[in-house]
Write an enzyme that holds these catalytic residues in place. Structure first.
Site, PDB file in Angstrom:
ATOM      1  CE  LYS A 153      -2.029   3.595   2.139  1.00  0.00           C
ATOM      2  NZ  LYS A 153      -1.820   4.455   0.970  1.00  0.00           N
ATOM      3  CB  CYS A 261      13.524   9.179   7.708  1.00  0.00           C
ATOM      4  SG  CYS A 261      14.421   7.915   6.791  1.00  0.00           S
ATOM      5  CD  GLU A 358      10.550  13.764  10.243  1.00  0.00           C
ATOM      6  OE1 GLU A 358       9.348  13.503  10.419  1.00  0.00           O
ATOM      7  OE2 GLU A 358      11.350  12.989   9.691  1.00  0.00           O
TER       8      GLU A 358
HETATM    9  P1  NAP Z   1       2.814   9.296   6.303  1.00  0.00           P
HETATM   10  O1  NAP Z   1       1.845  10.373   6.163  1.00  0.00           O
HETATM   11  O2  NAP Z   1       2.920   8.588   7.579  1.00  0.00           O
HETATM   12  O3  NAP Z   1       2.482   8.247   5.121  1.00  0.00           O
HETATM   13  C1  NAP Z   1       3.235   7.071   4.906  1.00  0.00           C
HETATM   14  C2  NAP Z   1       2.318   5.960   4.454  1.00  0.00           C
HETATM   15  O4  NAP Z   1       1.401   5.655   5.502  1.00  0.00           O
HETATM   16  C3  NAP Z   1       1.462   6.319   3.257  1.00  0.00           C
HETATM   17  O5  NAP Z   1       1.287   5.165   2.483  1.00  0.00           O
HETATM   18  C4  NAP Z   1       0.155   6.758   3.882  1.00  0.00           C
HETATM   19  O6  NAP Z   1      -0.951   6.594   3.036  1.00  0.00           O
HETATM   20  C5  NAP Z   1       0.067   5.817   5.066  1.00  0.00           C
HETATM   21  N1  NAP Z   1      -0.672   6.343   6.207  1.00  0.00           N
HETATM   22  C6  NAP Z   1      -0.797   7.633   6.604  1.00  0.00           C
HETATM   23  N2  NAP Z   1      -1.519   7.709   7.734  1.00  0.00           N
HETATM   24  C7  NAP Z   1      -1.853   6.436   8.056  1.00  0.00           C
HETATM   25  C8  NAP Z   1      -2.611   5.858   9.117  1.00  0.00           C
HETATM   26  N3  NAP Z   1      -3.139   6.609  10.071  1.00  0.00           N
HETATM   27  N4  NAP Z   1      -2.765   4.529   9.149  1.00  0.00           N
HETATM   28  C9  NAP Z   1      -2.220   3.762   8.188  1.00  0.00           C
HETATM   29  N5  NAP Z   1      -1.500   4.236   7.158  1.00  0.00           N
HETATM   30  C10 NAP Z   1      -1.305   5.560   7.092  1.00  0.00           C
HETATM   31  O7  NAP Z   1       4.291   9.752   5.980  1.00  0.00           O
HETATM   32  P2  NAP Z   1       4.798  10.605   4.735  1.00  0.00           P
HETATM   33  O8  NAP Z   1       4.444  12.020   4.937  1.00  0.00           O
HETATM   34  O9  NAP Z   1       4.354   9.959   3.470  1.00  0.00           O
HETATM   35  O10 NAP Z   1       6.371  10.400   4.857  1.00  0.00           O
HETATM   36  C11 NAP Z   1       7.176  11.222   5.596  1.00  0.00           C
HETATM   37  C12 NAP Z   1       7.478  10.627   6.946  1.00  0.00           C
HETATM   38  O11 NAP Z   1       8.054   9.332   6.777  1.00  0.00           O
HETATM   39  C13 NAP Z   1       8.495  11.425   7.715  1.00  0.00           C
HETATM   40  O12 NAP Z   1       8.129  11.498   9.060  1.00  0.00           O
HETATM   41  C14 NAP Z   1       9.772  10.608   7.541  1.00  0.00           C
HETATM   42  O13 NAP Z   1      10.745  10.849   8.502  1.00  0.00           O
HETATM   43  C15 NAP Z   1       9.245   9.228   7.551  1.00  0.00           C
HETATM   44  N6  NAP Z   1      10.202   8.311   6.895  1.00  0.00           N
HETATM   45  C16 NAP Z   1      10.901   7.440   7.668  1.00  0.00           C
HETATM   46  C17 NAP Z   1      11.843   6.600   7.088  1.00  0.00           C
HETATM   47  C18 NAP Z   1      12.648   5.625   7.917  1.00  0.00           C
HETATM   48  O14 NAP Z   1      13.246   4.725   7.333  1.00  0.00           O
HETATM   49  N7  NAP Z   1      12.700   5.752   9.231  1.00  0.00           N
HETATM   50  C19 NAP Z   1      12.059   6.672   5.717  1.00  0.00           C
HETATM   51  C20 NAP Z   1      11.326   7.583   4.966  1.00  0.00           C
HETATM   52  C21 NAP Z   1      10.385   8.402   5.570  1.00  0.00           C
HETATM   53  P3  NAP Z   1      -1.620   7.851   2.270  1.00  0.00           P
HETATM   54  O15 NAP Z   1      -0.567   8.436   1.400  1.00  0.00           O
HETATM   55  O16 NAP Z   1      -2.721   7.226   1.528  1.00  0.00           O
HETATM   56  O17 NAP Z   1      -2.063   8.808   3.340  1.00  0.00           O
END
Ligand code: NAP
Length: 457
Positions: A153, A261, A358
């Site tokens: 997903k 991240c 962040e």
């Molecule tokens: P996000 O909003 O959490 O979304 C990531 C994924 O999760 C998307 O597929 C999103 O779907 C889904 N999602 C969002 N809310 C959800 C929920 N409540 N329940 C289940 N799934 C959910 O994150 P982002 O803005 O795309 O990415 C940026 C974040 O990712 C930053 O905080 C970054 O630091 C972190 N990150 C961490 C790493 C690591 O390896 N530690 C690597 C890369 C990024 P939808 O798009 O459909 O909302």
């Protein structure tokens, strides 16, 4: 409806109907069947598929990189590098899996006792848009080779990347159903986690979403690996090679338009070298070329969505109000794209927004400290614990400090980066579990003890 748009222009590229419940059911049933057949193959029968995936990625590198750049705005050169890294990851696991999955003989009172690594089953991967190929493929290679199947997903703003990934596996000849993409919104995730055919979930994304996924998975008693947000410290001590540190620091902050991240976000610099570091950091940042991500001259593309740029701008404005000294940037760039000026703050204090939260975009926070002890205290004064860098010419000190820093990885005299060979993951609000390397591979296996009698003692 899932919309693919170009964040550099605001233009809609394509729209897709979200997959309905019938499609989801069909996908899970097919994945389940495929996984059972796949798990029955020997490892040596599975390995050639990994090499085919690597070849397919390389063969289509240009077109795949263009999809990445179109959908999330990173410079094309970085997108090409991302596809290349995915191919390397598959080659790496093709080479290393036989060793990583070899039985581990552990002498005990048995005639023979050993640990074997069996697949878990169907793994749900919920992934973000920032490295839309790498995040998926770094999970997929070890998950698949150890006999599991993966259901993706992906983030809703990268549907073309999600479908392109599925096509890569098809073209590589992977049995149908072993890697499937579901075009669904976040609201469908809890039901997917609870589905009895899903054995475990790997999630990369924000900390709030990670909390919700963890709680659903905990309720269903399913294993999770959570790769969440970070606010990595980049510590520069007085004896460091300051010019080298500043050069790497700019890359560590602005690569991928700051949307990483493990980007360095808090630059914690000993006061005696802070002026030199700040001058060098700003001079190198001024050389960034912000513009059309498809252009080969561009070194900073657009952010991935306008709302993400708005969030970054709110953090920048809050920090200005709180007294952080803005040295450059600080504004959205006019036009329909989600561009933001490379932004640098000096004299940031730990309680200011750019240090506390962040920042997922091109904004750097420089904090001045009086010694290494204070640097470590401030580095650890964060809810996050993903990566960290320490710059010093005293290597013994570097190793000692590495132990004191609360993070999943510490890079001495370098920039935090993921590498297929090394475990990757976080502590604290940055998540738990590991990806990559041998330890990452074992996360999605059943680490099973097999004991054979008669007992000898
Ligand atoms: P996000 O909003 O959490 O979304 C990531 C994924 O999760 C998307 O597929 C999103 O779907 C889904 N999602 C969002 N809310 C959800 C929920 N409540 N329940 C289940 N799934 C959910 O994150 P982002 O803005 O795309 O990415 C940026 C974040 O990712 C930053 O905080 C970054 O630091 C972190 N990150 C961490 C790493 C690591 O390896 N530690 C690597 C890369 C990024 P939808 O798009 O459909 O909302």
């Amino acid at each position: 409806m899932i919309t693919s748009f170009n964040p550099a222009t605001g233009e809609t590229l394509a729209t897709f109907d979200a997959h309905d419940d019938a499609h989801i059911e069909q996908t899970l049933a097919q994945a389940d069947r495929a996984q059972k057949k796949w798990a029955a193959l020997s490892l040596s029968e599975r390995l050639p598929f990994l090499l085919n995936v690597a070849k397919t990625l390389r063969r289509n590198k240009e077109s795949l990189a263009r999809i990445i750049t179109l959908e999330m705005g990173k410079p094309l050169a970085e997108a090409l590098g991302e596809v290349e890294k995915c191919a390397w990851n598959f080659e790496y696991y093709a080479e290393s899996s036989p060793g990583y999955l070899e039985d581990l003989i552990i002498p005990s009172g048995a005639t023979d006792s050993r640990v074997v690594y069996d697949p878990l089953g169907l793994i749900l991967a919920v992934m973000p848009w920032n490295y839309p190929f790498w995040q998926v493929m770094r999970a997929a290679a070890p998950v698949l080779v150890s006999g599991n199947a993966l259901v993706l997903k992906h983030a809703s703003n990268v549907p073309q990347c999600a479908l392109a990934l599925e096509d890569v596996f098809k073209e590589a000849g992977l049995p149908t159903g072993l890697f499937s993409t579901l075009l669904v919104g976040a609201a469908k995730v809890p039901a997917l986690i609870k589905d009895p055919r899903i054995s475990a979930v790997t999630f990369t994304g924000s900390t709030p979403a990670g909390r919700q996924i963890a709680s659903t998975a905990a309720e269903a008693l399913k294993k999770q690996v959570l790769e969440l947000g970070g606010s990595d410290p980049f510590i520069v001590l007085a004896d460091a090679d300051v010019q080298a540190a500043a050069t790497v620091a700019v890359k560590a902050r602005f690569q991928n338009t700051g949307q990483s991240c493990i980007a360095a976000k808090r630059f914690i610099v000993e006061a005696s070298v802070a002026d030199e570091f700040v001058d060098a950091f700003c001079a190198i940042t001024r050389q960034l070329v912000v513009g059309d991500p498809m252009s080969t001259n561009t070194t900073q593309g657009s952010m991935a969505r306008l709302n993400l740029r708005d969030e970054l701008h709110a953090q920048v404005q809050a920090s200005v109000k709180e007294g952080a000294r803005l040295l450059m940037g600080g504004n959205p760039i006019a036009g329909s794209g989600a561009f933001y000026e490379p932004t640098v703050f000096d004299h940031v204090l730990p309680n200011m927004t750019v240090a506390r939260e962040e920042t997922f975009g091109p904004a750097a926070a420089i904090l001045r400290v009086s010694n290494a002890h204070e640097a470590i205290r401030i580095a650890n004064d964060s809810p996050f614990g993903l990566g960290a860098a320490v710059w010093t010419q005293d290597i013994e000190l570097g190793y000692r400090l590495a132990h004191q820093i609360q993070a999943g990885a510490v890079f001495i005299n370098g920039m935090v980066a993921s590498d297929p060979r090394l475990p990757f993951g976080g502590t604290k609000a940055s998540g738990y579990g590991r990806e990559l390397g041998m330890l990452g591979m074992h996360e999605f296996t059943n680490i099973k003890t097999v004991w054979r009698g008669p007992a000898r003692t």
